[in-house]
Design an enzyme around this catalytic site. Structure first.
Site, PDB file in Angstrom:
ATOM      1  N   ASP A   1       3.091  -4.413   8.128  1.00  0.00           N
ATOM      2  CA  ASP A   1       1.829  -3.693   7.981  1.00  0.00           C
ATOM      3  C   ASP A   1       0.710  -4.724   8.078  1.00  0.00           C
ATOM      4  OD1 ASP A   1      -0.484  -2.500   7.071  1.00  0.00           O
ATOM      5  OD2 ASP A   1       0.381  -1.706   5.222  1.00  0.00           O
TER       6      ASP A   1
ATOM      7  N   LYS B   1     -10.663  -1.286  10.570  1.00  0.00           N
ATOM      8  CA  LYS B   1     -10.757  -2.487   9.729  1.00  0.00           C
ATOM      9  C   LYS B   1     -11.111  -3.737  10.535  1.00  0.00           C
ATOM     10  CE  LYS B   1      -7.457  -0.677   6.320  1.00  0.00           C
ATOM     11  NZ  LYS B   1      -8.383  -0.370   5.217  1.00  0.00           N
TER      12      LYS B   1
ATOM     13  N   CYS C   1      -4.766   2.385  -3.719  1.00  0.00           N
ATOM     14  CA  CYS C   1      -3.530   2.909  -3.107  1.00  0.00           C
ATOM     15  C   CYS C   1      -2.385   1.913  -3.261  1.00  0.00           C
ATOM     16  CB  CYS C   1      -3.746   3.265  -1.644  1.00  0.00           C
ATOM     17  SG  CYS C   1      -4.830   4.679  -1.390  1.00  0.00           S
TER      18      CYS C   1
ATOM     19  N   GLN D   1      -4.474  -5.188   6.754  1.00  0.00           N
ATOM     20  CA  GLN D   1      -5.386  -6.107   6.081  1.00  0.00           C
ATOM     21  C   GLN D   1      -5.403  -7.491   6.710  1.00  0.00           C
ATOM     22  OE1 GLN D   1      -7.503  -5.296   3.608  1.00  0.00           O
ATOM     23  NE2 GLN D   1      -6.803  -3.178   3.712  1.00  0.00           N
TER      24      GLN D   1
ATOM     25  N   HIS E   1       0.860  -1.179   0.000  1.00  0.00           N
ATOM     26  CA  HIS E   1       0.000   0.000   0.000  1.00  0.00           C
ATOM     27  C   HIS E   1       0.899   1.233   0.000  1.00  0.00           C
ATOM     28  CE1 HIS E   1      -2.829   2.981   1.694  1.00  0.00           C
ATOM     29  NE2 HIS E   1      -3.814   2.166   1.357  1.00  0.00           N
TER      30      HIS E   1
END
Length: 432
Positions: A226, A252, A390, A229, A149
């Site tokens: 990261d 999220k 993104c 997700q 991202h």
């Protein structure tokens, strides 16, 4: 509870941060209709049609317990934390720190002070990248992957511009997987940090994080993961992974917007300088010199997002009550079903076909712009994401302007997928 009883009932903090809404749900078949009843927004209509929400990769919907917890905080506690001797301030502080402990337990951090509240994944990455400027020099290398991202690319470009370090990219395969043999070749003693997502937001690919961390540590590099997700789909065990930093966002994982988490190993957090200056992050201030507070407050300048920090704990409670094994089972079935049904459409191509992926289907139909598909099916009440997500380097790799991304959550159903597939067919017929 009447407000007059509040001052005499310190257990209110538990009511704010813990909700027991369903017993013995873990490891049993999910009752999807009962789950869906927890989410008020799923009952509404969009453009006269029942809402089908397949944009969970952008943000998840919120269960009633989360929505109610936000209201309860502002109605019954609302006070600044860590600074007041009065009862409301103490209650707010206790609730906020209880939420931090819930996060620590959820991700299995060793110490509670290794959990830093942020505004989200982006701030967490920027905090680390900014702090690394004091530890990186010209000629060093910062490594990211081809499936990142933008928020895990741009901060590292800032760092390279500031220090003279070089940005190195792990390449990807046609199926959306990273090429690990190339990763091995790119690693060297020049590598100072490897920043990679746990799961690709655009393709759904689950990256081999354990291998990436192990190999990076062999050359002395730190690793930032990261997890924006990943955290909706799995429970990351940061001690088992061995990562140096792990970041994610509350919105999220069925929590509020504007709050997130940076986990960092104590030794790394102690090496990084403060990201912002102000109240809370100081130990003593004079005009001659300022000394900084201990972890975690060193990185939490100013009044934090108190309500949403507390309610993040509520969202984590909710997901753990549903059970991540149940979540993964439901989402795996949805992914398999959607993939099979969509591939029946002539001219449709799925991007990101790794066997090890989560519940994301990113696709295009030959000769049709993804935006046009998204616009038509929105009129039918179906929310998907269209564009580059993104993740422009991924789109450049495939030489496409973007994709249609349907991202599923545990509260979605196969019946919704059937309606979605028929809507895509209808859009294709209209645009062909």
């Amino acid at each position: 509870m009447h407000k007059k009883d509040l001052l005499n009932n310190s257990s209110i903090r538990g009511q704010i941060t813990t909700f027991v809404f369903r017993k013995n749900l873990n490891n049993k078949m999910l009752d999807i209709q009962k789950i869906r009843a927890d989410f008020p927004i799923l009952e509404q209509k969009v453009n006269g049609k029942p809402l089908i929400y397949f944009d969970n990769g952008a943000t998840s919907q919120k269960p009633r317990v989360v929505i109610d917890a936000i209201t309860k905080y502002y109605e019954e506690i609302n006070a600044n934390i860590h600074r007041g001797v009065h009862t409301l301030s103490q209650l707010a502080t206790d609730a906020y720190e209880a939420s931090r402990e819930k996060v620590r337990n959820h991700i299995n951090a060793k110490e509670v002070y290794e959990v830093i509240f942020t505004s989200g994944t982006t701030q967490g990455i920027n905090l680390v990248a900014s702090g690394m400027a004091s530890l990186v020099k010209e000629g060093d290398e910062i490594m990211v992957s081809a499936v990142e991202h933008h928020s895990n690319i741009v901060p590292w470009q800032f760092l390279c511009e500031k220090t003279g370090a070089k940005l190195v990219v792990i390449p990807m395969k046609e199926n959306g997987e990273l090429i690990m043999s190339e990763y091995d070749k790119l690693l060297s003693t020049k590598t100072k940090i490897v920043a990679v997502n746990h799961i690709s937001n655009a393709l759904g690919t689950i990256n081999p994080i354990e291998y990436i961390i192990k190999k990076a540590h062999e050359v002395g590099a730190a690793v930032l993961v990261d997890g924006a997700q990943a955290t909706p789909h799995l429970k990351p065990d940061v001690q088992d992974l061995g990562c140096d930093f792990y970041v994610f966002s509350g919105h999220k994982i069925c929590g509020p917007t504007g709050v997130g988490i940076l986990y960092g190993k104590e030794e790394w957090l102690n090496m990084l300088p403060p990201y912002m200056g102000g109240g809370e992050m100081i130990k003593e201030v004079t005009f001659e010199k300022t000394t900084y507070a201990d972890l975690p407050h060193k990185f939490e300048a100013g009044t934090p997002n108190i309500a949403d920090g507390i309610v993040l704990g509520t969202a984590i409670d909710y997901l753990n009550e549903v059970g991540f094994e149940n979540i993964q089972k439901q989402e795996k079935e949805l992914l398999s079903y959607a993939t099979e049904k969509l591939l029946e459409i002539e001219g449709l191509k799925i991007f990101g076909t790794s066997e090890n992926k989560t519940s994301v289907v990113s696709f295009n139909i030959e000769g049709i712009h993804p935006y046009d598909i998204g616009t038509i099916i929105d009129k039918l009440g179906i929310a998907v994401r269209t564009g580059h997500h993104c993740a422009q380097p991924i789109m450049n790799y495939f030489n496409i302007p973007g994709t249609i991304r349907a991202s599923f959550s545990f509260y979605n159903t196969k019946e919704e997928i059937d309606t979605f597939v028929e809507a895509v067919k209808k859009a294709k017929m209209m645009l062909s």
